[in-house]
Design a protein around this motif. Structure first.
Motif, PDB file in Angstrom:
ATOM      1  N   LEU A   1       0.841  -1.207   0.000  1.00 13.02           N
ATOM      2  CA  LEU A   1       0.000   0.000   0.000  1.00 13.02           C
ATOM      3  C   LEU A   1       0.871   1.250   0.000  1.00 13.02           C
ATOM      4  N   ALA A   2       0.508   2.208  -0.853  1.00 10.13           N
ATOM      5  CA  ALA A   2       1.196   3.505  -0.794  1.00 10.13           C
ATOM      6  C   ALA A   2       0.231   4.458  -0.086  1.00 10.13           C
ATOM      7  N   LEU A   3       0.366   4.508   1.236  1.00  8.06           N
ATOM      8  CA  LEU A   3      -0.624   5.269   2.015  1.00  8.06           C
ATOM      9  C   LEU A   3      -0.376   6.770   1.925  1.00  8.06           C
ATOM     10  N   GLU A   4      -1.474   7.501   1.743  1.00 10.89           N
ATOM     11  CA  GLU A   4      -1.378   8.968   1.767  1.00 10.89           C
ATOM     12  C   GLU A   4      -2.730   9.509   2.217  1.00 10.89           C
ATOM     13  N   GLN A   5      -2.740  10.781   2.635  1.00 10.53           N
ATOM     14  CA  GLN A   5      -3.997  11.392   3.046  1.00 10.53           C
ATOM     15  C   GLN A   5      -4.791  11.719   1.785  1.00 10.53           C
ATOM     16  N   LEU A   6      -5.988  11.151   1.653  1.00 12.22           N
ATOM     17  CA  LEU A   6      -6.723  11.311   0.398  1.00 12.22           C
ATOM     18  C   LEU A   6      -7.887  12.283   0.536  1.00 12.22           C
ATOM     19  N   ASP A   7      -7.964  13.186  -0.415  1.00  7.66           N
ATOM     20  CA  ASP A   7      -9.111  14.096  -0.471  1.00  7.66           C
ATOM     21  C   ASP A   7     -10.245  13.328  -1.160  1.00  7.66           C
ATOM     22  N   MET A   8     -11.178  12.862  -0.360  1.00  6.09           N
ATOM     23  CA  MET A   8     -12.216  11.978  -0.900  1.00  6.09           C
ATOM     24  C   MET A   8     -13.201  12.728  -1.794  1.00  6.09           C
ATOM     25  N   ASN A   9     -13.318  14.052  -1.599  1.00  7.98           N
ATOM     26  CA  ASN A   9     -14.221  14.816  -2.473  1.00  7.98           C
ATOM     27  C   ASN A   9     -13.691  14.799  -3.908  1.00  7.98           C
ATOM     28  N   ASN A  10     -12.362  15.001  -4.040  1.00  7.25           N
ATOM     29  CA  ASN A  10     -11.759  14.976  -5.378  1.00  7.25           C
ATOM     30  C   ASN A  10     -11.850  13.590  -5.987  1.00  7.25           C
ATOM     31  N   LEU A  11     -11.537  12.593  -5.145  1.00 10.94           N
ATOM     32  CA  LEU A  11     -11.560  11.216  -5.643  1.00 10.94           C
ATOM     33  C   LEU A  11     -12.957  10.851  -6.163  1.00 10.94           C
ATOM     34  N   MET A  12     -13.977  11.323  -5.437  1.00 13.08           N
ATOM     35  CA  MET A  12     -15.353  10.993  -5.830  1.00 13.08           C
ATOM     36  C   MET A  12     -15.712  11.684  -7.149  1.00 13.08           C
ATOM     37  N   ILE A  13     -15.169  12.919  -7.368  1.00 11.51           N
ATOM     38  CA  ILE A  13     -15.436  13.619  -8.649  1.00 11.51           C
ATOM     39  C   ILE A  13     -14.906  12.764  -9.798  1.00 11.51           C
TER      40      ILE A  13
ATOM     41  N   ILE B   1     -25.250   7.437 -15.590  1.00 14.28           N
ATOM     42  CA  ILE B   1     -26.143   8.185 -14.696  1.00 14.28           C
ATOM     43  C   ILE B   1     -27.188   8.940 -15.531  1.00 14.28           C
ATOM     44  N   LYS B   2     -26.680   9.557 -16.597  1.00 12.43           N
ATOM     45  CA  LYS B   2     -27.586  10.336 -17.464  1.00 12.43           C
ATOM     46  C   LYS B   2     -28.562   9.393 -18.157  1.00 12.43           C
ATOM     47  N   LYS B   3     -28.007   8.303 -18.680  1.00 12.66           N
ATOM     48  CA  LYS B   3     -28.830   7.374 -19.460  1.00 12.66           C
ATOM     49  C   LYS B   3     -29.965   6.797 -18.602  1.00 12.66           C
ATOM     50  N   LYS B   4     -29.638   6.492 -17.363  1.00 14.80           N
ATOM     51  CA  LYS B   4     -30.650   5.869 -16.504  1.00 14.80           C
ATOM     52  C   LYS B   4     -31.509   6.903 -15.769  1.00 14.80           C
ATOM     53  N   GLY B   5     -31.124   8.196 -15.878  1.00 10.73           N
ATOM     54  CA  GLY B   5     -31.877   9.258 -15.207  1.00 10.73           C
ATOM     55  C   GLY B   5     -31.754   9.168 -13.693  1.00 10.73           C
ATOM     56  N   VAL B   6     -30.578   8.775 -13.242  1.00 10.69           N
ATOM     57  CA  VAL B   6     -30.378   8.579 -11.793  1.00 10.69           C
ATOM     58  C   VAL B   6     -30.085   9.910 -11.107  1.00 10.69           C
ATOM     59  N   LYS B   7     -30.663  10.078  -9.890  1.00  8.82           N
ATOM     60  CA  LYS B   7     -30.365  11.284  -9.110  1.00  8.82           C
ATOM     61  C   LYS B   7     -29.210  10.916  -8.166  1.00  8.82           C
ATOM     62  N   LEU B   8     -28.079  11.583  -8.350  1.00  7.98           N
ATOM     63  CA  LEU B   8     -26.907  11.264  -7.515  1.00  7.98           C
ATOM     64  C   LEU B   8     -26.598  12.440  -6.607  1.00  7.98           C
ATOM     65  N   LYS B   9     -26.450  12.155  -5.322  1.00  5.84           N
ATOM     66  CA  LYS B   9     -26.132  13.237  -4.387  1.00  5.84           C
ATOM     67  C   LYS B   9     -24.874  12.838  -3.620  1.00  5.84           C
ATOM     68  N   VAL B  10     -23.822  13.642  -3.763  1.00  6.38           N
ATOM     69  CA  VAL B  10     -22.583  13.366  -3.016  1.00  6.38           C
ATOM     70  C   VAL B  10     -22.401  14.475  -1.981  1.00  6.38           C
ATOM     71  N   SER B  11     -22.391  14.103  -0.694  1.00  6.93           N
ATOM     72  CA  SER B  11     -22.192  15.104   0.374  1.00  6.93           C
ATOM     73  C   SER B  11     -20.703  15.351   0.558  1.00  6.93           C
ATOM     74  N   ASP B  12     -20.413  16.341   1.408  1.00  5.82           N
ATOM     75  CA  ASP B  12     -19.013  16.629   1.702  1.00  5.82           C
ATOM     76  C   ASP B  12     -18.418  15.419   2.446  1.00  5.82           C
ATOM     77  N   LEU B  13     -17.262  14.925   1.978  1.00  9.11           N
ATOM     78  CA  LEU B  13     -16.705  13.693   2.556  1.00  9.11           C
ATOM     79  C   LEU B  13     -15.425  13.977   3.338  1.00  9.11           C
ATOM     80  N   PRO B  14     -15.258  13.311   4.485  1.00  9.94           N
ATOM     81  CA  PRO B  14     -14.001  13.485   5.228  1.00  9.94           C
ATOM     82  C   PRO B  14     -12.862  12.775   4.494  1.00  9.94           C
ATOM     83  N   SER B  15     -11.647  13.214   4.737  1.00  6.23           N
ATOM     84  CA  SER B  15     -10.506  12.564   4.085  1.00  6.23           C
ATOM     85  C   SER B  15     -10.215  11.243   4.796  1.00  6.23           C
TER      86      SER B  15
END
Ligand code: ADP
Length: 503
Positions: free
Chosen positions: A355-367, A377-391
């Protein structure tokens, strides 16, 4: 003027009374006698002895053969006996009662002198000691006492057994160092015992050695015992035999080693097979493409050449229903095998990689992750909601894989009968970051909620595509991060996949 009898009695240190043997009534008593029974300012002369010594709260059994007063009154002999009497307030006191006869000029016993010494403290101690000894004998802890030089004055049977001695008596007087391995004797003498003497106690792991040289791993709790004035007088030791615990620990270590070795071996097999099977698979894919081409060439030749119609029809039927169909099956199977192998390879890479461990910004990773499934997501018309995530602290590639697989599944297992809603949220929980990927899809019945992490385990293989490796990869990667994954799901309503990773 000579001193009165009462004054003479008062000059004694012991509580004394004089009893008239004709009626067992008190003729005289000194102040100490009154004190011992907790009597103040009360005339006791004329009362029966048991009225005073038992306050009639507890009827006196006298006359009986144990009552020294009776013995002396009837035999004329001195008598000494231990008795339980009662203070005026009902408190129990232990007395050592000694009686002496007083005779008249004819040698007839007329009075008895009754001396009562308070031995309550000694008796209580004896009682406590006997309770302790009885308790210690039933215990599977070792109990031992020594003097300040380490010479043993008491051990219970269990400790005796650990020391390999026949009976506790054989140990008394021996020094405690006798029962330690040679290399630990200096530690005990120069380190542990001085610590006990200076700090009052020592606790730690210290093995014992029996007279036969057998070693018992033990936790020892050694402490100094003081007398009432606070002066250290003894050293006490409570010993816990941890042999079984040690053995279990060793077995567990051994099993762990074995497990690690087996796991490595397994990972190696998965890696080698998934890697090596790829070459023949590439050949199959390549040659079936070749066959496809030849098939096409053959089809045009048959159509173009001047071949009798009946022969054309016969060959066309063979080519379409047999060769074309077989080619489709071959390429479908090769494709399936290809995805299985790449899944297996991914799984084995996760197991093998550092493992190459590092502090990860999960908001960026999720983008990043969401951008790869944007089309679906568009094709299926899914509503996706991503809240602010801790690292969190993790290996970027593996954490990305975990969340990609969970989002893929959330999308894949939506219910076609309603609009899909997927929510990604997270919070800190002490030293962990906990994330939740929630969908309102088909859900997972309780009996399958553990099994879904098993390799190749799929609940409805015919209804959706997949290899049954996604969650196995998730759980393996999370395990490597010392994290946890679990699901809460209502069949038919949706699922919440939770992931907890060190923050
Ligand atoms: P795959 O998706 O390739 O079948 P996974 O290991 O990712 O393999 O999942 C195993 C099984 O768990 C799936 O086949 C599916 O039945 C079930 N599953 C996984 N995620 C979900 C989800 N979000 N909702 C409902 N079922 C799920």
């Amino acid at each position: 003027m000579p001193p009165s009898r009462h004054n003479i009695l008062n000059s004694f240190d012991d509580p004394i009374s004089i009893i008239d043997v004709s009626n067992f009534r008190i003729l005289d008593a000194n102040d100490k006698y009154l004190n011992i029974y907790g009597i103040e300012n009360e005339e006791i002369v004329g009362k029966t002895c048991h009225e005073v010594t038992h306050h009639l709260l507890h009827p006196c059994n006298a006359p009986d053969e144990t009552c020294p007063l009776m013995i002396t009154a009837t035999t004329g002999n001195h008598a000494v006996n231990e008795h339980i009497h009662y203070k005026k307030n009902g408190e129990k006191i232990y007395l050592e009662v000694a009686t002496t006869p007083v005779t008249d000029g004819n040698g007839k016993i007329i009075q008895v002198i009754h001396v009562a010494r308070d031995i309550t403290k000694r008796k209580m101690m004896e009682e406590e000691l006997s309770i302790f000894k009885r308790f210690a004998e039933t215990s599977n802890l070792g109990y031992g006492f020594s003097d300040l030089d380490g010479d043993i004055i008491y051990i219970n049977s269990y400790l005796c057994h650990l020391l390999g001695e026949e009976e506790p008596k054989k140990v008394l007087g021996k020094n405690v160092v006798t029962y330690y391995p040679d290399d630990l004797k200096p530690v005990l003498l120069n380190d542990i015992l001085p610590t006990v003497l200076s700090k009052g106690s020592w606790k730690g792991e210290l093995p014992l050695m029996s007279i036969n040289g057998e070693i018992t791993p033990a936790i020892q709790n050694i402490s100094l015992i003081s007398d009432d004035s606070g002066k250290p007088v003894y050293i006490g030791n409570v010993i816990t035999n941890i042999s079984e615990h040690k053995k279990a620990e060793e077995d567990r270590d051994q099993l762990n080693k074995e497990l690690t070795r087996k796991n490595k071996e397994l990972e190696e097999i998965v890696y080698v097979t998934s890697h090596d099977l790829r070459t023949p698979l590439v050949n199959i894919e390549g040659f079936s493409k070749e066959l496809g081409k030849s098939y096409n060439d053959l089809t045009s030749i048959i159509l173009e050449e001047n071949i009798p119609e009946y022969l054309k029809a016969k060959v066309a039927s063979i080519m379409e229903s047999d060769i074309a169909e077989s080619l489709t099956y071959i390429s479908k199977s090769a494709y399936k095998m290809d995805s299985l192998l790449s899944g297996l390879l991914k799984l084995s890479r996760i197991g093998r990689s550092e493992l190459a461990l590092e502090q990860l910004d999960m908001n960026n990773l999720m983008i990043d992750i969401v951008s790869t499934v944007e089309f679906q997501i568009k094709k299926k018309g899914v509503k996706l909601k991503v809240s602010d995530l801790p690292s969190c602290k993790g290996d970027e590639a593996q954490i990305n894989q975990i969340f990609s697989n969970l989002i893929d599944n959330a999308l894949k297992y939506l219910d076609s009968g309603r609009r899909g809603i997927i929510k990604v949220s997270g919070h800190k929980d002490n030293d962990k970051s906990v994330y939740c990927i929630e969908d309102n899809g088909i859900g997972i019945a309780p009996e399958y909620q553990e099994k879904i992490y098993n390799i190749f385990h799929r609940l409805n293989p015919d209804k959706s595509s997949g290899e049954g490796l996604g969650l196995t990869i998730v759980s393996r990667a999370i395990e490597k991060h010392h994290g946890k994954v679990w699901v809460e799901s209502d069949s038919g309503k949706g699922s919440k996949f939770y992931v907890s990773i060190p923050a």
